[in-house]
Design an enzyme around this catalytic site. Sequence first.
Site, PDB file in Angstrom:
ATOM      1  N   PHE A 158       0.844  -1.193   0.000  1.00  0.00           N
ATOM      2  CA  PHE A 158       0.000   0.000   0.000  1.00  0.00           C
ATOM      3  C   PHE A 158       0.878   1.240   0.000  1.00  0.00           C
ATOM      4  O   PHE A 158       1.709   1.438   0.884  1.00  0.00           O
ATOM      5  CB  PHE A 158      -0.927   0.015   1.223  1.00  0.00           C
ATOM      6  CG  PHE A 158      -1.871   1.180   1.242  1.00  0.00           C
ATOM      7  CD1 PHE A 158      -2.897   1.272   0.322  1.00  0.00           C
ATOM      8  CD2 PHE A 158      -1.728   2.184   2.185  1.00  0.00           C
ATOM      9  CE1 PHE A 158      -3.771   2.351   0.337  1.00  0.00           C
ATOM     10  CE2 PHE A 158      -2.595   3.264   2.217  1.00  0.00           C
ATOM     11  CZ  PHE A 158      -3.627   3.357   1.286  1.00  0.00           C
ATOM     12  N   GLY A 159       0.696   2.080  -1.015  1.00  0.00           N
ATOM     13  CA  GLY A 159       1.444   3.332  -1.132  1.00  0.00           C
ATOM     14  C   GLY A 159       0.543   4.515  -0.832  1.00  0.00           C
ATOM     15  O   GLY A 159      -0.543   4.636  -1.392  1.00  0.00           O
ATOM     16  N   TYR A 160       0.986   5.395   0.052  1.00  0.00           N
ATOM     17  CA  TYR A 160       0.195   6.568   0.439  1.00  0.00           C
ATOM     18  C   TYR A 160       1.015   7.853   0.382  1.00  0.00           C
ATOM     19  O   TYR A 160       0.484   8.944   0.499  1.00  0.00           O
ATOM     20  CB  TYR A 160      -0.356   6.391   1.861  1.00  0.00           C
ATOM     21  CG  TYR A 160       0.744   6.199   2.883  1.00  0.00           C
ATOM     22  CD1 TYR A 160       1.304   7.292   3.533  1.00  0.00           C
ATOM     23  CD2 TYR A 160       1.240   4.931   3.158  1.00  0.00           C
ATOM     24  CE1 TYR A 160       2.336   7.114   4.447  1.00  0.00           C
ATOM     25  CE2 TYR A 160       2.260   4.750   4.061  1.00  0.00           C
ATOM     26  CZ  TYR A 160       2.804   5.847   4.705  1.00  0.00           C
ATOM     27  OH  TYR A 160       3.823   5.672   5.595  1.00  0.00           O
ATOM     28  N   GLY A 161       2.334   7.738   0.191  1.00  0.00           N
ATOM     29  CA  GLY A 161       3.245   8.879   0.111  1.00  0.00           C
ATOM     30  C   GLY A 161       4.179   8.651  -1.053  1.00  0.00           C
ATOM     31  O   GLY A 161       3.746   8.419  -2.182  1.00  0.00           O
ATOM     32  N   SER A 162       5.470   8.635  -0.778  1.00  0.00           N
ATOM     33  CA  SER A 162       6.450   8.519  -1.867  1.00  0.00           C
ATOM     34  C   SER A 162       6.380   7.186  -2.613  1.00  0.00           C
ATOM     35  O   SER A 162       6.793   7.114  -3.776  1.00  0.00           O
ATOM     36  CB  SER A 162       7.868   8.749  -1.344  1.00  0.00           C
ATOM     37  OG  SER A 162       8.224   7.761  -0.402  1.00  0.00           O
ATOM     38  N   GLU A 165      12.170   1.630   4.252  1.00  0.00           N
ATOM     39  CA  GLU A 165      11.152   2.108   5.187  1.00  0.00           C
ATOM     40  C   GLU A 165      11.510   1.910   6.655  1.00  0.00           C
ATOM     41  O   GLU A 165      10.989   2.629   7.504  1.00  0.00           O
ATOM     42  CB  GLU A 165       9.806   1.426   4.888  1.00  0.00           C
ATOM     43  CG  GLU A 165       9.297   1.648   3.475  1.00  0.00           C
ATOM     44  CD  GLU A 165       8.980   3.105   3.149  1.00  0.00           C
ATOM     45  OE1 GLU A 165       8.568   3.850   4.072  1.00  0.00           O
ATOM     46  OE2 GLU A 165       9.165   3.504   1.997  1.00  0.00           O
TER      47      GLU A 165
END
Length: 176
Positions: A4-8, A83
């Site tokens: 799940f990507g929500y930023g970079s 991360e």
Amino acid sequence: MWVFGYGSLMWKPGFPLAERRMARLMGYARTFCMRSIHHRGTPERPGLVLALDATEKAWCDGIALRVSPGHEDETLAYLRERELISAAYLERRLPIVLEGGGEVEALCYVVDADHVQYCGGLDLEEQARIIAGAEGGMGPNDEYLINTVTHLDEMGIHDPDLQWLVRRVRNYHQVP
């Protein structure tokens, strides 16, 4: 394997993709609640990065990234190096809802609210001041903010707080 990507991760995943889909993660909010001492700041002048902060009745719209088959192990190693650089994120496998229906389990990096880098609850003006003045190994903090908002806009995701931050940070830099 889904991530799940929500930023970079939305605009710079860094691993081979088989599929990208809009998705929603329930129970978390996308906020600038983590001090960055590596990528977008330094220990002497921390920046801020987005994190998924556990928040009752919240949700976060982002991108479900399906890893190309056969690249799962190398992608997991890459994501852990990227991360988990300071252990401020916790790696979780959480259900996300895909646009158009369906649910999958995705690898999510959520903030550890007990970590020293956690700074939830900063007001927007303080966030803007920090973002306007920080730079780390991956570049200026404001570049991260602007890239994220640009990609959210392209996806049709309206985030009034992040858009306000872009305008305010530009004022700090006196950029039209």
